[in-house]
Design a protein around this motif. Structure first.
Motif, PDB file in Angstrom:
ATOM      1  N   VAL A 102       0.851  -1.188   0.000  1.00 22.59           N
ATOM      2  CA  VAL A 102       0.000   0.000   0.000  1.00 22.59           C
ATOM      3  C   VAL A 102       0.885   1.236   0.000  1.00 22.59           C
ATOM      4  CG1 VAL A 102      -1.722   1.291   1.308  1.00 22.59           C
ATOM      5  CG2 VAL A 102      -1.867  -1.189   1.202  1.00 22.59           C
ATOM      6  N   ALA A 103       0.439   2.269  -0.691  1.00 23.06           N
ATOM      7  CA  ALA A 103       1.052   3.589  -0.633  1.00 23.06           C
ATOM      8  C   ALA A 103      -0.058   4.615  -0.472  1.00 23.06           C
ATOM      9  CB  ALA A 103       1.868   3.877  -1.891  1.00 23.06           C
ATOM     10  N   PRO A 104      -0.230   5.191   0.739  1.00 25.64           N
ATOM     11  CA  PRO A 104      -1.289   6.187   0.922  1.00 25.64           C
ATOM     12  C   PRO A 104      -0.925   7.508   0.265  1.00 25.64           C
ATOM     13  CG  PRO A 104      -0.017   5.942   2.932  1.00 25.64           C
ATOM     14  CD  PRO A 104       0.498   4.908   1.984  1.00 25.64           C
ATOM     15  N   CYS A 105      -1.929   8.209  -0.224  1.00 20.39           N
ATOM     16  CA  CYS A 105      -1.726   9.502  -0.885  1.00 20.39           C
ATOM     17  C   CYS A 105      -2.642  10.558  -0.289  1.00 20.39           C
ATOM     18  CB  CYS A 105      -1.993   9.392  -2.383  1.00 20.39           C
ATOM     19  SG  CYS A 105      -1.086   8.086  -3.205  1.00 20.39           S
ATOM     20  N   SER A 106      -3.059  10.395   0.945  1.00 19.67           N
ATOM     21  CA  SER A 106      -4.030  11.299   1.536  1.00 19.67           C
ATOM     22  C   SER A 106      -3.433  12.687   1.696  1.00 19.67           C
ATOM     23  CB  SER A 106      -4.463  10.776   2.911  1.00 19.67           C
ATOM     24  OG  SER A 106      -3.333  10.599   3.742  1.00 19.67           O
ATOM     25  N   GLY A 107      -4.214  13.671   1.275  1.00 21.37           N
ATOM     26  CA  GLY A 107      -3.838  15.062   1.466  1.00 21.37           C
ATOM     27  C   GLY A 107      -2.699  15.549   0.614  1.00 21.37           C
ATOM     28  N   GLU A 108      -2.235  14.777  -0.369  1.00 24.93           N
ATOM     29  CA  GLU A 108      -1.084  15.184  -1.168  1.00 24.93           C
ATOM     30  C   GLU A 108      -1.476  15.820  -2.486  1.00 24.93           C
ATOM     31  OE1 GLU A 108       1.562  11.981  -1.725  1.00 24.93           O
ATOM     32  OE2 GLU A 108       1.795  11.562   0.385  1.00 24.93           O
ATOM     33  N   ASP A 109      -2.585  15.404  -3.065  1.00 34.22           N
ATOM     34  CA  ASP A 109      -2.900  15.825  -4.426  1.00 34.22           C
ATOM     35  C   ASP A 109      -4.402  16.021  -4.563  1.00 34.22           C
ATOM     36  OD1 ASP A 109      -2.697  16.493  -7.013  1.00 34.22           O
ATOM     37  OD2 ASP A 109      -2.148  14.512  -7.762  1.00 34.22           O
ATOM     38  N   ARG A 110      -4.883  17.153  -4.153  1.00 34.56           N
ATOM     39  CA  ARG A 110      -6.314  17.442  -4.184  1.00 34.56           C
ATOM     40  C   ARG A 110      -6.704  18.030  -5.531  1.00 34.56           C
ATOM     41  NH1 ARG A 110      -9.267  15.528   0.311  1.00 34.56           N
ATOM     42  NH2 ARG A 110      -7.807  15.399   2.037  1.00 34.56           N
ATOM     43  N   ALA A 111      -7.838  17.625  -6.035  1.00 34.04           N
ATOM     44  CA  ALA A 111      -8.322  18.166  -7.302  1.00 34.04           C
ATOM     45  C   ALA A 111      -8.891  19.563  -7.082  1.00 34.04           C
ATOM     46  CB  ALA A 111      -9.389  17.258  -7.892  1.00 34.04           C
ATOM     47  N   THR A 112      -8.822  20.378  -8.093  1.00 32.23           N
ATOM     48  CA  THR A 112      -9.357  21.727  -8.014  1.00 32.23           C
ATOM     49  C   THR A 112     -10.852  21.721  -8.334  1.00 32.23           C
ATOM     50  OG1 THR A 112      -8.820  22.108 -10.335  1.00 32.23           O
ATOM     51  CG2 THR A 112      -7.150  22.687  -8.706  1.00 32.23           C
ATOM     52  N   THR A 113     -11.461  22.859  -8.118  1.00 34.06           N
ATOM     53  CA  THR A 113     -12.868  23.023  -8.483  1.00 34.06           C
ATOM     54  C   THR A 113     -13.013  22.895  -9.993  1.00 34.06           C
ATOM     55  OG1 THR A 113     -13.108  24.535  -6.623  1.00 34.06           O
ATOM     56  CG2 THR A 113     -14.838  24.570  -8.297  1.00 34.06           C
ATOM     57  N   PRO A 114     -14.079  22.217 -10.476  1.00 35.92           N
ATOM     58  CA  PRO A 114     -14.228  22.060 -11.932  1.00 35.92           C
ATOM     59  C   PRO A 114     -14.274  23.409 -12.647  1.00 35.92           C
ATOM     60  CG  PRO A 114     -15.734  20.615 -10.758  1.00 35.92           C
ATOM     61  CD  PRO A 114     -15.122  21.498  -9.734  1.00 35.92           C
ATOM     62  N   PHE A 115     -13.724  23.428 -13.849  1.00 41.15           N
ATOM     63  CA  PHE A 115     -13.734  24.628 -14.680  1.00 41.15           C
ATOM     64  C   PHE A 115     -14.924  24.541 -15.634  1.00 41.15           C
ATOM     65  CE2 PHE A 115      -9.319  23.889 -13.500  1.00 41.15           C
ATOM     66  CZ  PHE A 115      -8.922  25.138 -13.050  1.00 41.15           C
ATOM     67  N   ASP A 116     -15.789  25.523 -15.601  1.00 47.24           N
ATOM     68  CA  ASP A 116     -16.941  25.599 -16.494  1.00 47.24           C
ATOM     69  C   ASP A 116     -16.584  26.529 -17.651  1.00 47.24           C
ATOM     70  OD1 ASP A 116     -19.323  25.610 -17.772  1.00 47.24           O
ATOM     71  OD2 ASP A 116     -20.522  26.289 -16.053  1.00 47.24           O
ATOM     72  N   LEU A 117     -16.405  25.938 -18.835  1.00 47.43           N
ATOM     73  CA  LEU A 117     -15.968  26.738 -19.979  1.00 47.43           C
ATOM     74  C   LEU A 117     -17.019  27.731 -20.446  1.00 47.43           C
ATOM     75  CD1 LEU A 117     -14.113  24.025 -22.112  1.00 47.43           C
ATOM     76  CD2 LEU A 117     -13.168  25.661 -20.487  1.00 47.43           C
ATOM     77  N   SER A 118     -18.240  27.581 -19.985  1.00 49.52           N
ATOM     78  CA  SER A 118     -19.265  28.566 -20.370  1.00 49.52           C
ATOM     79  C   SER A 118     -19.128  29.853 -19.580  1.00 49.52           C
ATOM     80  CB  SER A 118     -20.661  27.966 -20.160  1.00 49.52           C
ATOM     81  OG  SER A 118     -20.875  27.659 -18.783  1.00 49.52           O
ATOM     82  N   GLN A 119     -18.303  29.852 -18.528  1.00 43.46           N
ATOM     83  CA  GLN A 119     -18.097  31.038 -17.708  1.00 43.46           C
ATOM     84  C   GLN A 119     -16.745  31.667 -18.045  1.00 43.46           C
ATOM     85  OE1 GLN A 119     -20.505  32.127 -15.683  1.00 43.46           O
ATOM     86  NE2 GLN A 119     -21.773  30.330 -16.215  1.00 43.46           N
ATOM     87  N   ALA A 120     -16.766  32.984 -18.319  1.00 43.06           N
ATOM     88  CA  ALA A 120     -15.529  33.685 -18.664  1.00 43.06           C
ATOM     89  C   ALA A 120     -14.532  33.647 -17.514  1.00 43.06           C
ATOM     90  CB  ALA A 120     -15.834  35.130 -19.059  1.00 43.06           C
ATOM     91  N   ALA A 121     -15.017  33.711 -16.272  1.00 43.83           N
ATOM     92  CA  ALA A 121     -14.103  33.680 -15.124  1.00 43.83           C
ATOM     93  C   ALA A 121     -13.374  32.351 -15.033  1.00 43.83           C
ATOM     94  CB  ALA A 121     -14.890  33.965 -13.838  1.00 43.83           C
ATOM     95  N   ASP A 122     -14.077  31.236 -15.306  1.00 44.30           N
ATOM     96  CA  ASP A 122     -13.428  29.934 -15.262  1.00 44.30           C
ATOM     97  C   ASP A 122     -12.425  29.765 -16.396  1.00 44.30           C
ATOM     98  OD1 ASP A 122     -14.837  29.372 -13.048  1.00 44.30           O
ATOM     99  OD2 ASP A 122     -15.915  27.645 -13.846  1.00 44.30           O
ATOM    100  N   ARG A 123     -12.732  30.351 -17.558  1.00 40.64           N
ATOM    101  CA  ARG A 123     -11.748  30.275 -18.657  1.00 40.64           C
ATOM    102  C   ARG A 123     -10.465  31.011 -18.287  1.00 40.64           C
ATOM    103  NH1 ARG A 123     -16.449  31.147 -21.946  1.00 40.64           N
ATOM    104  NH2 ARG A 123     -15.868  33.345 -22.200  1.00 40.64           N
TER     105      ARG A 123
END
Length: 819
Positions: free
Chosen positions: A100-121
């Protein structure tokens, strides 16, 4: 959950030993399992530091894992001390066993990017720029550190005064290294510190994350270019709806555990039971830390965990890994209450390194007992080839080559012999083939002697021998594959048909097994869109648009890893041969300011190759006696009159002393031919004192010497360097230093000899000077008529009257004659 102590028992029987591991600023001794590589141990130490676990200089991985697991269990206030210690011991045992190799707290995903929103782009564009800056910064830091190390090495390897070695004006190697370091971005302060021996202590920047960016929305128009640019830096997961994006984010952000299928299947007992126990143990641990999150597992090394027979039937392999996936899901759901999301799509490249796993390919790297990293045919493929009736040794020869040109296609020993190669050159080439990676590197200097390349092959020392000898490119390529191998088994004609699909594309087999695991887990299977490592932005947009026209549910866009090594054939940069050196400004009188003079210095670094003497050469032979011991000096010259070789022979001396002098002369000759100035030899050996010594007879310039070497280099210094201060023909009595007032200045040069050395440099080369002048000791006298007569003793008409008597010029008789 009821714990099973089987892992603790396996860990107690595991063979471990201490091993020195180099860290950034120190060397630590780590007790680790015997089969682990140094890179694997070091990756676990990095993980422990990031997790806040102190690593002493004498560390044990078992203790580090125990400390980490105890800290995790301590977060659960409802566990008894005994239950908490038992849980921590089992978690640490699975880690030290490599399961086993735990990966807790090392690589969190970001909030999804919504391409329909200019701010997310804009947010995705900024994240792409930051990832690009991190990648370029890592490369720049590594390149600059290597360049500054080369500057320090140029000073350390220099032999001479410390001030000259640290001065680029007198150390050409340092000048070149400093020039390259400045091009890499080094400042003058960095260069000065490196010249003083200070090496950079710069650790390359680590990537902040490796998980895919989750993007939703339409990819048409400008959005396609934004996605492709992002995929060049980091994988991008395209999902169609916000619900899918939320689920993917939940899974990516969960506590992740990577399981090593080969290690679990190799425990020795029931593999399915061991896999269920590991999955249940870690699912319970994750649930205790995060009761509401998803359970994200990753099953790595599926292809290596298969039995050899399964690789011969890929459908059977799919069923094996699908059964393993269902076992993990069932065990995880039994270990925790309620309906929890269980995903088997977790990935982590560093966790694979900590587990000793690599991407499935034809080859596999391993560490030998002495710490060397070697490459071998992947063991599971070797077993599968043998099970299919194939020849494993033939597969290895095709993969790694034969490291010999014997019987090679296109370029073999026979073809090289026809161009003038002898057994000596062929033996040198065969030895070099074990240490080089290109065929051309084994057929150039210094493997081949520069004289052989120039005299026999008629080529320049830096020429590409195979191309210059008119070998066809396809013949060179065929010979290179024969020697160094093909790198894979895709073109191996002798491969068994049952395993041909696996050997042709191992990566496709790994992707197929990963898809079978995701299907068994119910995870959405994205279509993998892998862009070429050298794909342009326009090509990436076209491929993305073509993939999206199929209407897939999810698409994972990523860029292929670039190949290892240099692929661009760049011309060699010109070496730093000349440069302008401006000295430090010197104070000028204030009354009359004048422009500061600039000194232009051209530094030419002489090529260190042996200069060949002509086959028919000039020179002279000097016979003399030092202290009654005869010495013969025989010189050989280049066409321009420069001394190129010296032979020394001692008359009637012992064999040992005569051999030492002969070999000493050979050493001096080799030094002269490699460019050592004669001045250096003269200054080093004149005034040396040992027997025989004393009066010198037979030499019109040297009258005494303190040793044989003193006489030899006095003679060479006077003859070839014009150093008349070394002449001492009138030393009487013998002084302690062997120098006298000197009659050599009054000597008449022997211009009738062509050798420049014999004429003391007074006569040009290839010019014969006839002696028209009279002898200096003759006095002018009036001409006297002489009458020639026949000699009564020899009969020649050479009898001349000398004063009142007669003398025969032929036989020297003085007869008494009358009349």
């Amino acid at each position: 959950m009821r714990l099973d102590s089987r892992f603790g028992l396996h860990a107690a029987r595991l063979a471990v030993s201490p091993r020195p591991i180099e860290r950034t600023d120190t060397v630590v001794t780590v007790t680790a399992p015997d089969g682990w590589s140094d890179a694997r141990i070091e990756s676990w130490l990095d993980w422990a530091e990031r997790s806040g676990i102190a690593c002493p200089k004498d560390a044990s991985l078992t203790d580090l894992f125990q400390d980490w697991a105890t800290a995790q269990v301590a977060l659960h206030s409802d566990l008894t001390p005994e239950a908490g210690m038992a849980l921590a011991r089992e978690m640490a045992a699975t880690m030290v066993l490599g399961l086993v190799a735990p990966c807790s707290g090392e690589d969190r995903a970001t909030t999804p990017f919504d391409l329909s929103q200019a701010a997310d782009r804009r947010r995705l564009t900024q994240a792409t720029s930051q990832a690009c800056a991190e990648r370029l910064s890592r490369h720049a830091v590594e390149a600059l550190a290597r360049a500054l190390d080369a500057v320090a090495d140029a000073v350390d390897r220099c032999e001479g005064p410390a001030a000259d070695c640290a001065d680029p004006r007198t150390n050409p190697a340092l000048a070149r290294a400093a020039h390259r370091a400045r091009q890499a971005g080094a400042t003058d302060a960095d260069l000065m510190r490196a010249m003083a021996g200070e090496r950079p202590n710069a650790e390359p920047l680590a990537s902040t994350s490796s998980s895919p960016w989750i993007v939703q929305g339409d990819v048409g128009g400008p959005a396609g270019g934004i996605i492709v640019r992002a995929a060049f830096e980091r994988p991008v997961l395209l999902v169609p709806t916000s619900r899918d994006a939320a689920r993917a984010t939940t899974i990516r952000a969960a506590e992740r555990v990577i399981l090593s299928l080969p290690a679990i299947m190799g425990l020795g007992d029931d593999p399915e039971r061991a896999l269920s126990a590991v999955a249940g143990l870690w699912a319970w641990a994750i649930h205790r830390r995060d009761p509401q999150g998803a359970l994200a597992f990753g099953l790595e090394g599926a292809a290596d965990a298969l039995p050899a027979e399964a690789l011969l039937d890929l459908e059977a392999a799919d069923r094996v890994v699908a059964r393993a996936a269902r076992t993990v899901i069932s065990a995880a759901r039994r270990a925790v209450p309620g309906e929890r999301i269980v995903s088997l799509s977790a990935q982590d490249a560093e966790a694979r390194l900590r587990l000793g796993l690599s991407r499935f390919s034809t080859t596999d790297q391993f560490e030998t007992g002495d710490g060397e990293v070697a490459v071998r045919l992947r063991p599971v493929l070797a077993e599968a080839i043998g099970a299919a009736g194939g020849d494993v040794e033939a597969a290895e020869r095709h993969l790694f080559g034969r490291r010999t040109l014997a019987e090679a296609p296109g370029v073999d020993h026979g073809a090289l012999r026809r161009h003038g190669f002898t057994d000596v050159e062929l033996a040198a080439v065969e030895i070099a083939l074990n240490d080089v990676d290109r065929l051309g590197d084994a057929l150039r200097a210094p493997v081949l002697d520069a004289g052989f390349i120039g005299d026999v092959l008629g080529l320049a020392p830096e020429a590409d021998v195979l191309t210059a000898l008119a070998f066809a490119p396809e013949d060179i390529e065929a010979a290179s594959r024969w020697v160094f191998g093909h790198g894979d088994l895709a073109e191996w004609n002798s491969a068994p048909a049952a395993i041909r699909a696996v050997l042709d594309d191992p990566a496709a087999v790994e992707a197929r097994l990963a898809a079978a695991i995701r299907r068994a887990a119910g995870d959405a299977e994205p279509i993998a869109l892998t862009l070429e490592w050298n794909a342009t932005l326009a090509q990436g947009i076209d491929r993305l648009a073509e993939t999206m026209r199929r209407g897939p549910r999810m698409v994972l866009v990523q860029r292929a890893e670039p190949p290892v090594g240099l692929n661009l054939a760049l011309p060699e940069a010109e070496s730093v041969a000349a440069r302008v050196v401006e000295p430090e400004p010197r104070p000028e009188p204030r009354a009359e300011p004048r422009p500061e003079p600039r000194v232009v210095e051209k530094v030419v670094e002489r090529e260190r190759t042996r200069r060949k003497l002509p086959d028919r050469r000039k020179g002279y032979i000097q016979k003399a006696a030092v202290g009654g011991h005869k010495v013969y000096i025989h010189t050989g010259e280049y066409d321009d009159g420069e001394l190129g070789e010296v032979f020394i022979d001692m008359h009637k001396e012992g064999a040992a002393f005569r051999s030492v002098m002969n070999n000493f002369a050979i050493a001096i000759s080799i030094g002269l031919q490699y460019g050592v100035p004669l001045d250096e030899f003269v200054d080093a050996f004149v005034f040396t004192r040992f027997e025989p010594a004393g009066r010198v007879t037979g030499n019109d310039s040297i009258g005494s010497a303190t040793s044989i070497l003193d006489y030899i280099f006095r003679e060479l210094g006077v003859s070839y360097l014009g150093r008349q201060e070394l002449a001492n023909a009138d030393a009487e009595p013998l002084d302690a230093d062997g120098l006298g007032a000197g009659k050599a200045d009054e000597l008449v040069p022997a211009a009738r000899f062509m050798s420049k050395g014999f004429a003391r440099g007074a006569a040009p080369d290839n010019l014969v000077v006839l002696p028209f002048a009279r002898r200096a000791d003759e006095t002018s006298r009036p001409d006297v008529a002489h009458q020639a007569a026949a000699c009564p003793a020899c009969g020649d008409f050479t009898l001349q009257q000398r004063g009142a008597g007669w003398v025969c010029d032929s036989c020297g008789v003085s007869p008494s004659m009358q009349g």
